[in-house]
Design a protein around this motif. Structure first.
Motif, PDB file in Angstrom:
ATOM      1  N   ARG A 232      26.657  33.719  43.445  1.00 19.16           N
ATOM      2  CA  ARG A 232      27.972  32.673  43.323  1.00 19.16           C
ATOM      3  C   ARG A 232      28.620  33.491  42.146  1.00 19.16           C
ATOM      4  NH1 ARG A 232      24.670  31.425  46.697  1.00 19.16           N
ATOM      5  NH2 ARG A 232      23.835  29.410  46.587  1.00 19.16           N
ATOM      6  N   TRP A 233      29.983  33.075  42.358  1.00 17.93           N
ATOM      7  CA  TRP A 233      30.652  33.273  41.122  1.00 17.93           C
ATOM      8  C   TRP A 233      31.544  31.953  41.140  1.00 17.93           C
ATOM      9  CZ3 TRP A 233      35.985  35.496  43.691  1.00 17.93           C
ATOM     10  CH2 TRP A 233      36.082  35.988  42.994  1.00 17.93           C
ATOM     11  N   ARG A 234      31.821  32.128  39.496  1.00 15.65           N
ATOM     12  CA  ARG A 234      31.951  30.795  38.551  1.00 15.65           C
ATOM     13  C   ARG A 234      33.669  31.164  38.394  1.00 15.65           C
ATOM     14  NH1 ARG A 234      29.825  26.007  37.802  1.00 15.65           N
ATOM     15  NH2 ARG A 234      28.356  26.455  38.041  1.00 15.65           N
ATOM     16  N   ASP A 235      34.200  30.151  38.936  1.00 21.47           N
ATOM     17  CA  ASP A 235      35.461  30.038  38.992  1.00 21.47           C
ATOM     18  C   ASP A 235      36.670  29.293  38.579  1.00 21.47           C
ATOM     19  OD1 ASP A 235      38.197  31.336  38.267  1.00 21.47           O
ATOM     20  OD2 ASP A 235      39.142  30.740  40.976  1.00 21.47           O
ATOM     21  N   GLY A 236      35.928  29.092  37.493  1.00 22.80           N
ATOM     22  CA  GLY A 236      36.689  27.596  36.875  1.00 22.80           C
ATOM     23  C   GLY A 236      35.499  26.379  37.514  1.00 22.80           C
ATOM     24  N   GLN A 237      36.035  25.516  37.696  1.00 20.77           N
ATOM     25  CA  GLN A 237      35.813  24.174  37.707  1.00 20.77           C
ATOM     26  C   GLN A 237      35.018  24.509  39.048  1.00 20.77           C
ATOM     27  OE1 GLN A 237      34.459  22.632  35.521  1.00 20.77           O
ATOM     28  NE2 GLN A 237      35.877  20.536  35.201  1.00 20.77           N
ATOM     29  N   GLN A 238      35.565  25.827  40.691  1.00 19.73           N
ATOM     30  CA  GLN A 238      34.213  25.776  41.212  1.00 19.73           C
ATOM     31  C   GLN A 238      33.310  27.045  41.422  1.00 19.73           C
ATOM     32  OE1 GLN A 238      36.736  26.826  44.826  1.00 19.73           O
ATOM     33  NE2 GLN A 238      38.020  28.106  43.349  1.00 19.73           N
ATOM     34  N   LEU A 239      32.636  26.990  42.390  1.00 18.97           N
ATOM     35  CA  LEU A 239      31.225  27.835  42.614  1.00 18.97           C
ATOM     36  C   LEU A 239      31.666  28.236  44.329  1.00 18.97           C
ATOM     37  CD1 LEU A 239      29.029  28.186  40.722  1.00 18.97           C
ATOM     38  CD2 LEU A 239      27.624  27.240  42.103  1.00 18.97           C
ATOM     39  N   ILE A 240      31.964  29.730  43.863  1.00 16.93           N
ATOM     40  CA  ILE A 240      32.433  30.468  45.080  1.00 16.93           C
ATOM     41  C   ILE A 240      30.963  30.824  45.396  1.00 16.93           C
ATOM     42  CG2 ILE A 240      34.304  32.178  46.129  1.00 16.93           C
ATOM     43  CD1 ILE A 240      35.986  31.115  44.080  1.00 16.93           C
TER      44      ILE A 240
ATOM     45  N   ASP B  64      29.373  34.322  51.431  1.00 19.36           N
ATOM     46  CA  ASP B  64      30.396  34.564  52.046  1.00 19.36           C
ATOM     47  C   ASP B  64      31.137  34.991  51.820  1.00 19.36           C
ATOM     48  OD1 ASP B  64      27.867  34.773  53.902  1.00 19.36           O
ATOM     49  OD2 ASP B  64      27.761  32.582  53.885  1.00 19.36           O
ATOM     50  N   ARG B  65      32.176  34.396  50.706  1.00 14.81           N
ATOM     51  CA  ARG B  65      33.458  34.103  50.822  1.00 14.81           C
ATOM     52  C   ARG B  65      34.004  35.793  50.110  1.00 14.81           C
ATOM     53  NH1 ARG B  65      35.694  29.613  48.061  1.00 14.81           N
ATOM     54  NH2 ARG B  65      38.317  30.572  47.954  1.00 14.81           N
ATOM     55  N   PHE B  66      32.550  35.630  49.187  1.00 10.61           N
ATOM     56  CA  PHE B  66      33.530  37.251  48.492  1.00 10.61           C
ATOM     57  C   PHE B  66      32.751  38.606  48.676  1.00 10.61           C
ATOM     58  CE2 PHE B  66      29.921  34.843  45.779  1.00 10.61           C
ATOM     59  CZ  PHE B  66      29.681  35.659  45.033  1.00 10.61           C
ATOM     60  N   ILE B  67      31.578  38.446  48.967  1.00  8.08           N
ATOM     61  CA  ILE B  67      30.642  39.587  49.296  1.00  8.08           C
ATOM     62  C   ILE B  67      30.863  40.494  50.038  1.00  8.08           C
ATOM     63  CG2 ILE B  67      28.151  40.325  50.267  1.00  8.08           C
ATOM     64  CD1 ILE B  67      28.051  39.843  47.400  1.00  8.08           C
ATOM     65  N   PRO B  68      31.734  39.564  51.582  1.00  7.18           N
ATOM     66  CA  PRO B  68      31.753  41.053  52.364  1.00  7.18           C
ATOM     67  C   PRO B  68      33.472  41.903  51.553  1.00  7.18           C
ATOM     68  CG  PRO B  68      31.484  38.914  53.720  1.00  7.18           C
ATOM     69  CD  PRO B  68      31.090  38.929  52.186  1.00  7.18           C
ATOM     70  N   VAL B  69      34.746  40.941  50.562  1.00 10.37           N
ATOM     71  CA  VAL B  69      35.562  41.703  50.038  1.00 10.37           C
ATOM     72  C   VAL B  69      35.000  42.933  49.028  1.00 10.37           C
ATOM     73  CG1 VAL B  69      37.447  41.401  48.220  1.00 10.37           C
ATOM     74  CG2 VAL B  69      37.177  39.400  50.210  1.00 10.37           C
ATOM     75  N   ALA B  70      33.785  42.349  48.709  1.00 10.66           N
ATOM     76  CA  ALA B  70      33.428  43.219  47.259  1.00 10.66           C
ATOM     77  C   ALA B  70      32.594  44.607  48.247  1.00 10.66           C
ATOM     78  CB  ALA B  70      32.882  42.483  46.784  1.00 10.66           C
ATOM     79  N   GLU B  71      31.895  44.314  49.286  1.00 12.84           N
ATOM     80  CA  GLU B  71      31.393  45.055  50.099  1.00 12.84           C
ATOM     81  C   GLU B  71      32.770  46.336  50.155  1.00 12.84           C
ATOM     82  OE1 GLU B  71      28.992  45.585  53.295  1.00 12.84           O
ATOM     83  OE2 GLU B  71      27.622  45.441  51.705  1.00 12.84           O
ATOM     84  N   GLU B  72      34.071  45.783  50.852  1.00 13.72           N
ATOM     85  CA  GLU B  72      35.014  46.566  51.152  1.00 13.72           C
ATOM     86  C   GLU B  72      35.664  47.540  50.070  1.00 13.72           C
ATOM     87  OE1 GLU B  72      38.678  44.748  54.192  1.00 13.72           O
ATOM     88  OE2 GLU B  72      36.536  44.420  54.609  1.00 13.72           O
ATOM     89  N   CYS B  73      35.445  46.837  49.020  1.00 17.25           N
ATOM     90  CA  CYS B  73      36.468  47.669  47.914  1.00 17.25           C
ATOM     91  C   CYS B  73      35.904  48.618  46.830  1.00 17.25           C
ATOM     92  CB  CYS B  73      37.294  46.420  47.079  1.00 17.25           C
ATOM     93  SG  CYS B  73      36.403  45.445  46.031  1.00 17.25           S
ATOM     94  N   GLY B  74      34.495  48.506  47.416  1.00 14.06           N
ATOM     95  CA  GLY B  74      33.491  49.340  45.954  1.00 14.06           C
ATOM     96  C   GLY B  74      32.809  48.150  45.369  1.00 14.06           C
ATOM     97  N   LEU B  75      32.849  47.086  44.701  1.00 15.00           N
ATOM     98  CA  LEU B  75      33.001  46.244  44.041  1.00 15.00           C
ATOM     99  C   LEU B  75      31.133  45.990  44.918  1.00 15.00           C
ATOM    100  CD1 LEU B  75      35.689  43.648  42.701  1.00 15.00           C
ATOM    101  CD2 LEU B  75      34.252  45.698  41.360  1.00 15.00           C
ATOM    102  N   ILE B  76      30.822  46.484  45.817  1.00 18.23           N
ATOM    103  CA  ILE B  76      28.912  45.618  45.237  1.00 18.23           C
ATOM    104  C   ILE B  76      28.580  46.023  45.233  1.00 18.23           C
ATOM    105  CG2 ILE B  76      28.748  46.956  47.259  1.00 18.23           C
ATOM    106  CD1 ILE B  76      27.992  43.543  47.572  1.00 18.23           C
ATOM    107  N   HIS B  77      29.048  47.986  43.976  1.00 19.94           N
ATOM    108  CA  HIS B  77      27.694  48.875  43.694  1.00 19.94           C
ATOM    109  C   HIS B  77      27.750  47.797  42.239  1.00 19.94           C
ATOM    110  CE1 HIS B  77      27.866  51.679  46.284  1.00 19.94           C
ATOM    111  NE2 HIS B  77      29.078  51.737  46.676  1.00 19.94           N
ATOM    112  N   ASP B  78      28.751  47.573  41.507  1.00 22.24           N
ATOM    113  CA  ASP B  78      28.372  46.890  40.380  1.00 22.24           C
ATOM    114  C   ASP B  78      27.961  45.480  40.500  1.00 22.24           C
ATOM    115  OD1 ASP B  78      29.505  49.063  39.312  1.00 22.24           O
ATOM    116  OD2 ASP B  78      31.899  48.386  38.756  1.00 22.24           O
TER     117      ASP B  78
END
Ligand code: C2E
Ligand code: MG
Ligand code: MG
Ligand code: MG
Length: 290
Positions: free
Chosen positions: A63-71, A74-88
């Protein structure tokens, strides 16, 4: 924004799409910041043996803790895959999950398995197996306590999945096919690849035991798994009726809201302490869990 002169819009790049691109770029930028600020956390969902009700391990869910909300992933793994951040992110997830599993073993004397989701790009990285090996060394986790979850599509797009799986096997880690039955050529994969477990996708579980087709599919997957000497986990078990049905057809393990939601660090500590006390009658861990 490009003003459109003519009455007709011939351009593919309409405003809706421009918004999407903008949103994606924003998400990517925020993801990079999140990585440096260590804003990710893992929640752990219990994996339960259906026969005995015993806890066998946990699946790590990021999960991604962004201030009060927990993301949710499904909302960020696909983006991370696309931009290569998924490795980190993937490396962080794997290391954190192994550290946790090592802790369960040290603090509670519980040899619990940890299941970690691996995305396609991560699996395809030329040094993936080496990284897994290094993390195992670094954390001291027994390799057989680590299970990697990959999807059918991940295995399928890789020409050398067979070699990668063999190398992972040689390290001693086990492999599960996640969301089994939702991808293509499941049978061809099973014919050629050495894996350890199938995870029945939640979409097949959710209407059991009422829906006859779903019951038939679950039965077939369980029979198939057992004939191939594979273990089997059902995902998304929410009712006692589903659990009873799955148990009856011989499914070994289940996870779902019926047993527990994915637990954050505090909830996990409570869960483990509680489980240890109830099921082993042993002393609670000397040091109070955080
Ligand atoms: P998944 O691996 O199939 O994980 C199971 C998902 O089902 C999780 O959603 C879990 O919270 C949810 N779930 C579990 N039990 C129930 C239930 O009884 N009812 C319902 N409705 N849902 C249940 P989550 O955590 O949102 O994760 C979604 C997907 O994101 C995961 O599906 C996995 O593909 C991906 N993901 C999660 N963590 C990671 C990660 O660390 N790395 C990568 N690459 N992907 C991840
Ligand atoms: Mg999974
Ligand atoms: Mg799954
Ligand atoms: Mg799923």
């Amino acid at each position: 924004e490009a003003k459109i002169q003519g009455k007709r819009r011939w351009c593919l790049f309409d405003d809706g799409m421009a918004d999407k691109v903008r949103l994606r770029m924003q998400t990517e930028q925020h993801l990079r910041q999140a990585m440096t600020r260590q804003a990710f956390e893992l929640h752990y969902q219990p994996l339960i043996a259906l026969g005995s009700g015993e806890l066998t391990g946990f699946e790590a869910l990021v999960r991604w803790r962004d201030g009060q909300q927990l993301i949710m992933p499904d909302r960020f793994i696909p983006v991370a895959e696309e931009c290569g951040l998924i490795h980190d992110i993937g490396e962080w997830v794997l290391r954190s999950a192994c550290i946790s599993a090592r802790e369960w073993q040290d603090r509670y004397q519980l040899p619990l398995r940890v299941a970690v989701n691996v995305s396609a790009r991560q699996f395809a990285a030329p040094d993936f197996v080496r990284r897994v090996g290094l993390i195992l060394l670094e954390t001291g986790l027994y390799p057989h306590l680590l299970e990697l979850e990959v999807t059918e599509s991940t295995l399928q797009i890789m020409e050398d999945s067979q070699r990668i799986l063999a190398e992972l096997k040689a390290l001693g880690v086990s492999i599960a096919i996640d969301d089994f039955g939702t991808g293509y050529s499941s049978m061809a994969l099973l014919k050629h690849l050495t894996i350890d477990r199938l995870k029945i996708d939640r979409s097949f579980v959710k209407d059991t035991p009422e829906a006859v087709r779903d019951c038939a599919i679950c039965r077939a997957i369980v029979t198939l798994a057992h004939s191939l000497m594979l273990s089997i986990t059902a995902e998304g078990v929410e009712t006692a009726e589903q659990s009873a049905f799955l148990s009856k057809i011989g499914c070994d393990t289940a996870q779902g809201y019926l047993f527990a939601r994915p637990l954050d660090a505090a909830a996990l500590a409570g869960y483990l302490a509680n489980w240890q006390q109830q099921n082993q009658g042993g002393d609670a861990p000397g040091e109070q869990a955080k």
